[in-house]
Scaffold this motif. Structure first.
Motif, mmCIF file in Angstrom:
data_model
loop_
_atom_site.group_PDB
_atom_site.id
_atom_site.type_symbol
_atom_site.label_atom_id
_atom_site.label_comp_id
_atom_site.label_asym_id
_atom_site.label_seq_id
_atom_site.Cartn_x
_atom_site.Cartn_y
_atom_site.Cartn_z
ATOM 1 N N ILE A 244 -22.091 -9.629 58.579
ATOM 2 C CA ILE A 244 -23.119 -8.840 58.069
ATOM 3 C C ILE A 244 -23.801 -7.778 59.234
ATOM 4 C CG2 ILE A 244 -25.332 -8.852 56.874
ATOM 5 C CD1 ILE A 244 -24.487 -11.835 55.983
ATOM 6 N N ALA A 245 -23.281 -6.625 58.967
ATOM 7 C CA ALA A 245 -23.753 -5.828 60.065
ATOM 8 C C ALA A 245 -24.953 -4.847 59.351
ATOM 9 C CB ALA A 245 -22.686 -4.930 60.523
ATOM 10 N N LEU A 246 -25.885 -4.671 60.388
ATOM 11 C CA LEU A 246 -27.065 -3.988 60.032
ATOM 12 C C LEU A 246 -27.083 -2.568 61.182
ATOM 13 C CD1 LEU A 246 -28.060 -6.974 59.472
ATOM 14 C CD2 LEU A 246 -30.012 -5.764 58.648
ATOM 15 N N GLY A 247 -27.372 -1.458 60.751
ATOM 16 C CA GLY A 247 -27.513 -0.373 61.554
ATOM 17 C C GLY A 247 -28.490 0.635 61.162
ATOM 18 N N TRP A 248 -28.843 1.594 62.059
ATOM 19 C CA TRP A 248 -29.622 2.710 61.900
ATOM 20 C C TRP A 248 -29.419 3.790 62.876
ATOM 21 C CZ3 TRP A 248 -30.928 -2.329 62.794
ATOM 22 C CH2 TRP A 248 -31.349 -2.510 64.141
ATOM 23 N N GLN A 249 -30.193 4.771 62.539
ATOM 24 C CA GLN A 249 -30.306 5.828 63.762
ATOM 25 C C GLN A 249 -31.740 6.111 63.947
ATOM 26 O OE1 GLN A 249 -28.142 9.059 62.213
ATOM 27 N NE2 GLN A 249 -26.269 8.545 63.530
ATOM 28 N N GLU B 17 -38.478 -0.728 70.016
ATOM 29 C CA GLU B 17 -37.868 -1.810 70.066
ATOM 30 C C GLU B 17 -37.652 -2.387 68.648
ATOM 31 O OE1 GLU B 17 -38.248 -5.969 72.091
ATOM 32 O OE2 GLU B 17 -39.123 -4.264 73.156
ATOM 33 N N ILE B 18 -36.329 -2.331 68.121
ATOM 34 C CA ILE B 18 -36.277 -2.820 66.763
ATOM 35 C C ILE B 18 -35.706 -4.501 66.823
ATOM 36 C CG2 ILE B 18 -34.646 -2.525 64.627
ATOM 37 C CD1 ILE B 18 -36.601 -0.044 65.578
ATOM 38 N N ASP B 19 -36.390 -5.128 66.267
ATOM 39 C CA ASP B 19 -35.995 -6.545 65.762
ATOM 40 C C ASP B 19 -35.299 -6.907 64.694
ATOM 41 O OD1 ASP B 19 -37.108 -7.334 68.462
ATOM 42 O OD2 ASP B 19 -38.852 -7.564 67.522
ATOM 43 N N VAL B 20 -34.223 -7.702 64.593
ATOM 44 C CA VAL B 20 -33.310 -8.001 63.418
ATOM 45 C C VAL B 20 -33.617 -9.671 63.445
ATOM 46 C CG1 VAL B 20 -31.384 -7.923 62.081
ATOM 47 C CG2 VAL B 20 -31.949 -6.015 63.577
ATOM 48 N N ASN C 102 -24.323 -24.176 62.966
ATOM 49 C CA ASN C 102 -23.293 -23.356 63.710
ATOM 50 C C ASN C 102 -22.778 -22.462 62.736
ATOM 51 O OD1 ASN C 102 -23.434 -24.201 66.423
ATOM 52 N ND2 ASN C 102 -22.738 -26.209 66.053
ATOM 53 N N SER C 103 -23.170 -22.037 61.754
ATOM 54 C CA SER C 103 -22.746 -21.307 60.784
ATOM 55 C C SER C 103 -22.931 -19.971 60.695
ATOM 56 C CB SER C 103 -23.009 -21.854 59.263
ATOM 57 O OG SER C 103 -24.496 -21.592 59.042
ATOM 58 N N VAL C 104 -24.317 -19.540 61.635
ATOM 59 C CA VAL C 104 -24.612 -18.201 61.318
ATOM 60 C C VAL C 104 -24.641 -17.933 62.945
ATOM 61 C CG1 VAL C 104 -26.104 -16.309 60.892
ATOM 62 C CG2 VAL C 104 -25.463 -18.044 59.143
ATOM 63 N N LEU C 105 -24.187 -16.823 63.441
ATOM 64 C CA LEU C 105 -24.404 -16.219 64.845
ATOM 65 C C LEU C 105 -24.796 -14.804 64.924
ATOM 66 C CD1 LEU C 105 -23.949 -16.474 68.144
ATOM 67 C CD2 LEU C 105 -21.430 -15.608 67.439
ATOM 68 N N GLN C 106 -25.756 -14.564 65.715
ATOM 69 C CA GLN C 106 -26.215 -13.329 65.708
ATOM 70 C C GLN C 106 -25.759 -12.733 66.907
ATOM 71 O OE1 GLN C 106 -30.361 -11.811 67.319
ATOM 72 N NE2 GLN C 106 -30.495 -10.795 65.420
ATOM 73 N N PHE C 107 -25.207 -11.498 66.851
ATOM 74 C CA PHE C 107 -24.473 -10.634 67.956
ATOM 75 C C PHE C 107 -25.122 -9.228 68.045
ATOM 76 C CE2 PHE C 107 -21.080 -7.648 69.339
ATOM 77 C CZ PHE C 107 -20.868 -8.019 70.527
ATOM 78 N N ILE C 108 -25.297 -8.917 69.244
ATOM 79 C CA ILE C 108 -26.064 -7.492 69.214
ATOM 80 C C ILE C 108 -24.854 -6.764 70.168
ATOM 81 C CG2 ILE C 108 -27.953 -5.940 70.262
ATOM 82 C CD1 ILE C 108 -29.839 -8.460 69.863
ATOM 83 N N PRO C 109 -24.140 -5.653 69.468
ATOM 84 C CA PRO C 109 -23.343 -4.945 70.270
ATOM 85 C C PRO C 109 -23.841 -4.125 71.521
ATOM 86 C CG PRO C 109 -22.953 -4.742 68.095
ATOM 87 C CD PRO C 109 -24.137 -5.272 68.243
ATOM 88 N N LYS D 105 -23.502 3.717 68.577
ATOM 89 C CA LYS D 105 -22.738 2.667 67.969
ATOM 90 C C LYS D 105 -23.437 2.533 66.295
ATOM 91 C CE LYS D 105 -20.062 -0.953 69.117
ATOM 92 N NZ LYS D 105 -18.770 -0.627 69.390
ATOM 93 N N GLU D 106 -22.637 2.483 65.446
ATOM 94 C CA GLU D 106 -23.156 2.123 64.176
ATOM 95 C C GLU D 106 -23.942 0.665 63.883
ATOM 96 O OE1 GLU D 106 -21.491 3.114 59.753
ATOM 97 O OE2 GLU D 106 -20.473 1.478 60.781
ATOM 98 N N ASN D 107 -23.107 -0.303 64.174
ATOM 99 C CA ASN D 107 -23.582 -1.394 63.987
ATOM 100 C C ASN D 107 -24.557 -1.925 65.117
ATOM 101 O OD1 ASN D 107 -21.863 -1.555 61.746
ATOM 102 N ND2 ASN D 107 -20.363 -2.517 63.258
ATOM 103 N N LYS D 108 -25.866 -1.998 64.746
ATOM 104 C CA LYS D 108 -26.731 -2.327 65.964
ATOM 105 C C LYS D 108 -26.886 -3.815 66.031
ATOM 106 C CE LYS D 108 -28.142 1.796 66.157
ATOM 107 N NZ LYS D 108 -27.567 2.883 67.294
ATOM 108 N N THR D 109 -26.884 -4.713 64.836
ATOM 109 C CA THR D 109 -26.819 -6.115 64.971
ATOM 110 C C THR D 109 -25.776 -6.671 63.861
ATOM 111 O OG1 THR D 109 -29.166 -6.120 65.612
ATOM 112 C CG2 THR D 109 -28.353 -8.145 64.741
ATOM 113 N N ILE D 110 -25.097 -7.752 64.424
ATOM 114 C CA ILE D 110 -24.264 -8.332 63.387
ATOM 115 C C ILE D 110 -24.333 -9.806 63.415
ATOM 116 C CG2 ILE D 110 -21.634 -8.700 63.177
ATOM 117 C CD1 ILE D 110 -21.126 -6.320 64.707
ATOM 118 N N TYR D 111 -24.269 -10.184 62.052
ATOM 119 C CA TYR D 111 -24.445 -11.585 61.936
ATOM 120 C C TYR D 111 -22.985 -12.335 61.526
ATOM 121 C CZ TYR D 111 -29.627 -11.693 62.059
ATOM 122 O OH TYR D 111 -30.630 -11.750 62.604
#
Length: 188
Positions: free
Chosen positions: A25-30, A39-42, A70-77, A84-90
């Motif tokens: 599940i990817a979230l993004g913005w410009q 500073e954006i928090d997801v 251990n089913s969900v992991l947040q990753f910040i590229p 970068k299009e994806n700012k945060t990925i779950y």
């Protein structure tokens, strides 16, 4: 080709991808020039049937990157690449999701928005999308078209279970609030 949703629309992920095991599940913005100092928090909130986080470790954010099941992991590229299009990925592994979890909601907030006089009018091209991690196919996307001129927090979308199926709803609800308001709403 991904299904494009409008605000409020729903999509049955389990019907579209019956063999889905893992998703991103990817979230993004410009940010506009005026928003470059934001500073954006997801945050992701994994909710039980009462609409609350059953344990604080089901609140996935910058201080807790993995759910306790251990089913969900947040990753910040790469944060050094503003284009970068994806700012945060779950990453979500569906078979690991605790059966008591019925919904996951994803919110974006501007850190200290009151102090910096920030709002979502300086955030454009915002989206949330779901990708099948086994195939790489984008299943569904919601591009937020709303004009959030005073809002400092936006609930982008929610993943939920209904009749044994995983579904997604494009929410796009804006609030004049911060991360703490979501914590107060979803955490017991």
């Amino acid at each position: 080709m991904a299904v494009q949703l409008s605000k409020g629309e729903r999509f049955n992920i389990s019907q579209a991808a019956p063999d889905l095991k893992k998703m991103a599940i990817a979230l993004g913005w410009q940010l506009t020039e005026a928003g470059q100092n934001y500073e954006i928090d997801v945050s992701g909130f994994m909710l039980g049937s009462d609409g609350k986080v059953p344990n604080e470790k089901y609140f996935i954010f910058y201080n807790n990157l993995v759910s306790c099941d251990n089913s969900v992991l947040q990753f910040i590229p790469d944060q050094n690449n503003p284009n970068k299009e994806n700012k945060t990925i779950y990453g979500v592994i569906l078979k690991r999701v605790n059966p008591e979890i019925e919904e996951m909601t994803f919110a974006v907030t501007i850190h200290e928005a009151d102090r910096i006089k920030g709002n979502f009018s300086n955030i454009k091209n915002a989206f949330i999308k779901i990708v099948n991690l086994d195939t790489g196919n984008e299943l569904v996307r919601y591009e937020l078209k709303e004009n959030f001129s005073r809002e400092t927090a936006v609930e982008f979308g929610r993943l939920y279970r209904k009749n044994g199926d995983w579904r997604f709803q494009a929410v796009g609800a804006g609030y004049q609030a911060g991360l703490q308001s979501f914590v107060d709403k979803y955490c017991s």
